[in-house]
Design a protein around this motif. Structure first.
Motif, PDB file in Angstrom:
ATOM      1  N   ILE A   1     158.373   2.403   8.854  1.00 18.49           N
ATOM      2  CA  ILE A   1     158.230   3.547   7.938  1.00 18.49           C
ATOM      3  C   ILE A   1     159.562   4.255   7.754  1.00 18.49           C
ATOM      4  CG2 ILE A   1     157.209   5.855   7.769  1.00 18.49           C
ATOM      5  CD1 ILE A   1     154.688   4.618   9.045  1.00 18.49           C
ATOM      6  N   GLU A   2     160.232   4.402   8.878  1.00 19.92           N
ATOM      7  CA  GLU A   2     161.523   5.083   8.819  1.00 19.92           C
ATOM      8  C   GLU A   2     162.505   4.328   7.908  1.00 19.92           C
ATOM      9  OE1 GLU A   2     164.889   6.509  11.961  1.00 19.92           O
ATOM     10  OE2 GLU A   2     162.927   5.874  12.715  1.00 19.92           O
ATOM     11  N   GLN A   3     162.524   2.984   8.157  1.00 19.02           N
ATOM     12  CA  GLN A   3     163.406   2.148   7.347  1.00 19.02           C
ATOM     13  C   GLN A   3     163.058   2.264   5.871  1.00 19.02           C
ATOM     14  OE1 GLN A   3     163.228  -1.786   8.810  1.00 19.02           O
ATOM     15  NE2 GLN A   3     165.048  -1.582  10.102  1.00 19.02           N
ATOM     16  N   ALA A   4     161.764   2.216   5.621  1.00 19.24           N
ATOM     17  CA  ALA A   4     161.314   2.280   4.230  1.00 19.24           C
ATOM     18  C   ALA A   4     161.760   3.584   3.589  1.00 19.24           C
ATOM     19  CB  ALA A   4     159.790   2.161   4.179  1.00 19.24           C
ATOM     20  N   ASN A   5     161.591   4.651   4.343  1.00 17.20           N
ATOM     21  CA  ASN A   5     162.027   5.945   3.812  1.00 17.20           C
ATOM     22  C   ASN A   5     163.507   5.940   3.475  1.00 17.20           C
ATOM     23  OD1 ASN A   5     159.637   7.336   3.766  1.00 17.20           O
ATOM     24  ND2 ASN A   5     159.804   8.041   5.888  1.00 17.20           N
ATOM     25  N   LYS A   6     164.255   5.390   4.459  1.00 24.10           N
ATOM     26  CA  LYS A   6     165.708   5.349   4.263  1.00 24.10           C
ATOM     27  C   LYS A   6     166.052   4.569   3.003  1.00 24.10           C
ATOM     28  CE  LYS A   6     167.864   4.835   8.402  1.00 24.10           C
ATOM     29  NZ  LYS A   6     168.511   3.926   9.360  1.00 24.10           N
ATOM     30  N   ARG A   7     165.349   3.419   2.913  1.00 23.37           N
ATOM     31  CA  ARG A   7     165.610   2.527   1.782  1.00 23.37           C
ATOM     32  C   ARG A   7     165.243   3.220   0.465  1.00 23.37           C
ATOM     33  NH1 ARG A   7     168.416  -0.780  -0.358  1.00 23.37           N
ATOM     34  NH2 ARG A   7     167.560  -2.427  -1.685  1.00 23.37           N
ATOM     35  N   ALA A   8     164.151   3.908   0.492  1.00 23.57           N
ATOM     36  CA  ALA A   8     163.708   4.593  -0.725  1.00 23.57           C
ATOM     37  C   ALA A   8     164.757   5.604  -1.158  1.00 23.57           C
ATOM     38  CB  ALA A   8     162.364   5.287  -0.464  1.00 23.57           C
ATOM     39  N   ASN A   9     165.235   6.380  -0.200  1.00 26.04           N
ATOM     40  CA  ASN A   9     166.273   7.367  -0.514  1.00 26.04           C
ATOM     41  C   ASN A   9     167.492   6.692  -1.122  1.00 26.04           C
ATOM     42  OD1 ASN A   9     164.804   9.508   0.346  1.00 26.04           O
ATOM     43  ND2 ASN A   9     165.609   9.455   2.452  1.00 26.04           N
ATOM     44  N   GLN A  10     167.821   5.550  -0.451  1.00 30.00           N
ATOM     45  CA  GLN A  10     168.987   4.818  -0.912  1.00 30.00           C
ATOM     46  C   GLN A  10     168.791   4.385  -2.362  1.00 30.00           C
ATOM     47  OE1 GLN A  10     169.688   1.821   1.939  1.00 30.00           O
ATOM     48  NE2 GLN A  10     171.627   1.170   1.076  1.00 30.00           N
ATOM     49  N   ILE A  11     167.571   3.808  -2.615  1.00 28.75           N
ATOM     50  CA  ILE A  11     167.289   3.308  -3.957  1.00 28.75           C
ATOM     51  C   ILE A  11     167.366   4.444  -4.979  1.00 28.75           C
ATOM     52  CG2 ILE A  11     165.427   2.439  -5.424  1.00 28.75           C
ATOM     53  CD1 ILE A  11     164.629   0.662  -3.027  1.00 28.75           C
TER      54      ILE A  11
ATOM     55  N   GLU B   1     153.670  -1.188  21.259  1.00 29.22           N
ATOM     56  CA  GLU B   1     154.759  -1.853  20.544  1.00 29.22           C
ATOM     57  C   GLU B   1     154.543  -1.797  19.043  1.00 29.22           C
ATOM     58  OE1 GLU B   1     155.248  -5.795  21.991  1.00 29.22           O
ATOM     59  OE2 GLU B   1     156.156  -5.116  23.868  1.00 29.22           O
ATOM     60  N   SER B   2     153.292  -2.095  18.641  1.00 24.83           N
ATOM     61  CA  SER B   2     153.052  -2.109  17.190  1.00 24.83           C
ATOM     62  C   SER B   2     153.198  -0.713  16.609  1.00 24.83           C
ATOM     63  CB  SER B   2     151.697  -2.703  16.851  1.00 24.83           C
ATOM     64  OG  SER B   2     150.793  -2.507  17.866  1.00 24.83           O
ATOM     65  N   LYS B   3     152.791   0.275  17.388  1.00 28.79           N
ATOM     66  CA  LYS B   3     152.987   1.643  16.895  1.00 28.79           C
ATOM     67  C   LYS B   3     154.467   1.929  16.673  1.00 28.79           C
ATOM     68  CE  LYS B   3     149.053   4.353  18.488  1.00 28.79           C
ATOM     69  NZ  LYS B   3     148.529   5.086  19.648  1.00 28.79           N
ATOM     70  N   GLU B   4     155.249   1.533  17.674  1.00 34.22           N
ATOM     71  CA  GLU B   4     156.700   1.746  17.553  1.00 34.22           C
ATOM     72  C   GLU B   4     157.251   1.028  16.337  1.00 34.22           C
ATOM     73  OE1 GLU B   4     158.465   0.565  21.212  1.00 34.22           O
ATOM     74  OE2 GLU B   4     157.627   2.284  22.290  1.00 34.22           O
ATOM     75  N   GLN B   5     156.799  -0.239  16.206  1.00 35.60           N
ATOM     76  CA  GLN B   5     157.278  -1.033  15.074  1.00 35.60           C
ATOM     77  C   GLN B   5     156.918  -0.363  13.758  1.00 35.60           C
ATOM     78  OE1 GLN B   5     155.838  -4.971  15.408  1.00 35.60           O
ATOM     79  NE2 GLN B   5     157.712  -5.766  16.326  1.00 35.60           N
TER      80      GLN B   5
END
Lengths: 156, 273
Positions: free
Chosen positions: A76-86, A67-71
């Motif tokens: 990480i994915e979210q962060a990447n997305k957010r970074a791109n967005q920013i 579970e923690s791996k998935e999380q």
């Protein structure tokens, strides 16, 4: 081989021995045996339970790990997305800001040009008047001719 | 060996004579000298040697077991406790396999029978002349060291068991149930006298067979030891050693049979037909 009083003596001593055995020998020994067998049974059960618990714990641990791996992957994915967005937002903002600055500069320049024109016009009109005074040799009535001068200045 | 000029038959007779204390026909009290005097004393005489050894061995048994029982713990047992626990467990399993009711008497009874009879039988392995010789040096004319070769001892035990059989039969089935069991089977109520004869014989046979089996085995064993002791001393070992080794089996087996049959009889007394 006579049957005699010994028979009764034997029966009595037998009865006494059985009574003593029943009262003072049998109960403590059998109680200890029972208790030990209970102890052993408890021990075996505890061991079983412990191994079952261990199995469950291991299962749980692997599940938690998964579970923690998935999380982590999700984060990480979210962060990447957010970074791109920013980055995108920053780009847009920078473009908009640049545009704004350019517009402001443009406006200021235009204003400056207007102001210079205005000043220039005033100076030209004064110059024209002076020129005209000199040419005519007489002072021009400023009040009378201001209309003409103004018109002249506007035409410049 | 009380007298110097010993014949084989008097030697044997001497060895089979209990130390009997009782009233002589002339009214005086004392030790009987010879089988005729002992017989003349009738019922009110007592075998001092049988009583001494049986009670002594019974006390030895209870003392050993009580000592172990006091120190008994649920930790790892050792030494005497191990042995006592083994005996108790063995008897307990034997009782539980045969007897399914609830009875607090039977298991300790079986243990007492087994160990006590075993110890009394064990005296048979003491060389036949050993203790009697010491006794005669101390002035005791007759000395039989094996209580179970005295019919009084075995019959005393088996009659106690018989009383228990009758007691539990009546307690479990009631007087009418017990009487019914004796009279109404196997042929129904029209054959009551015949039924009673059959069942009565069956009932009486239990203690009698119990006592005679043990007595007979040990008496015969003792007799053979005595016969071997008559032989020239150089070859005695060649016969007495194998017989003693074989006898180890017999004494344990007889103690076990006495115990097992007691359990069986008592469990039969608890069963309703």
């Amino acid at each position: 081989m006579n049957i005699n009083l010994t028979l009764i003596g034997q029966a009595i001593s037998f009865a006494v021995f059985v009574w003593f055995c029943m009262k003072y020998v049998w109960p403590p020994v059998i109680a200890a045996l029972d208790e030990r067998s209970k102890k052993i049974a408890d021990g075996l059960e505890a061991a079983n339970r412990a191994s079952r618990d261990l199995e469950l714990a291991q299962e749980k641990a692997t599940q938690t790990l998964r579970e923690s791996k998935e999380q982590a992957a999700e984060i990480i994915e979210q962060a990447n997305k957010r970074a791109n967005q920013i980055v995108d937002e920053a780009k847009e903002q920078a473009i908009a800001e640049g545009q704004r600055l350019r517009d402001a500069a443009q406006a200021e320049i235009e204003q400056d040009v207007m102001r210079a024109k205005e000043a220039l016009r005033a100076q030209v009109s004064a110059l024209a008047l002076t020129g005209a005074e000199k040419i005519l040799g007489a002072s021009v009535d400023e009040k009378a001719h201001s209309e003409i001068v103004e018109q002249l200045a506007k035409e410049l | 060996m009380a007298s110097e000029n010993l014949t084989a038959s008097s030697y044997i007779q001497h060895h089979l004579q209990n130390l009997t204390f009782g009233q002589h026909p002339d009214g005086s009290w004392g030790i009987a000298h010879g089988a005729e005097e002992a017989a003349a004393m009738g019922f009110w005489a007592i075998h001092l040697d049988t009583m001494l050894f049986s009670i002594g061995l019974g006390i030895l048994f209870l003392w050993l077991f009580r000592k172990a029982a006091l120190k008994v713990s649920t930790d790892t047992p050792s030494g005497m406790q191990n042995f006592v626990e083994m005996m108790v467990e063995f008897v307990d399993t034997s009782v539980k396999e045969t007897f399914h009711g609830k009875n607090k008497v039977i298991a300790p009874l079986a243990l007492t029978i087994f160990v006590w009879v075993f110890l009394m039988n064990l005296m048979d392995l003491v060389p036949v002349d050993f203790l009697p010789h010491i006794a005669s040096m101390l002035g005791v004319p007759y000395f039989r060291v094996v209580p179970t070769t005295d019919l009084n001892a075995t019959l005393g035990m088996s009659l106690s068991v018989f009383i228990l059989i009758v007691y539990y039969s009546i307690k479990v089935k009631g007087i009418s149930g017990f009487v019914g069991e004796l009279t109404l089977q196997p042929f129904g109520k029209w054959m009551i006298p015949f039924n009673f004869l059959l069942e009565g014989v069956g009932l009486i046979a239990k203690p009698v067979s119990l006592a005679l089996r043990l007595f007979g085995n040990l008496y015969a064993g003792e007799l053979i030891f005595i016969l071997i002791a008559i032989l020239p001393w150089g070859i005695q070992w060649a016969l007495s050693v194998p017989w003693a080794i074989f006898h180890i089996l017999v004494i344990v087996l007889q103690a076990f049979i006495f115990m097992m049959l007691t359990i069986v009889y008592l469990s039969m007394a608890h069963e309703d037909h």
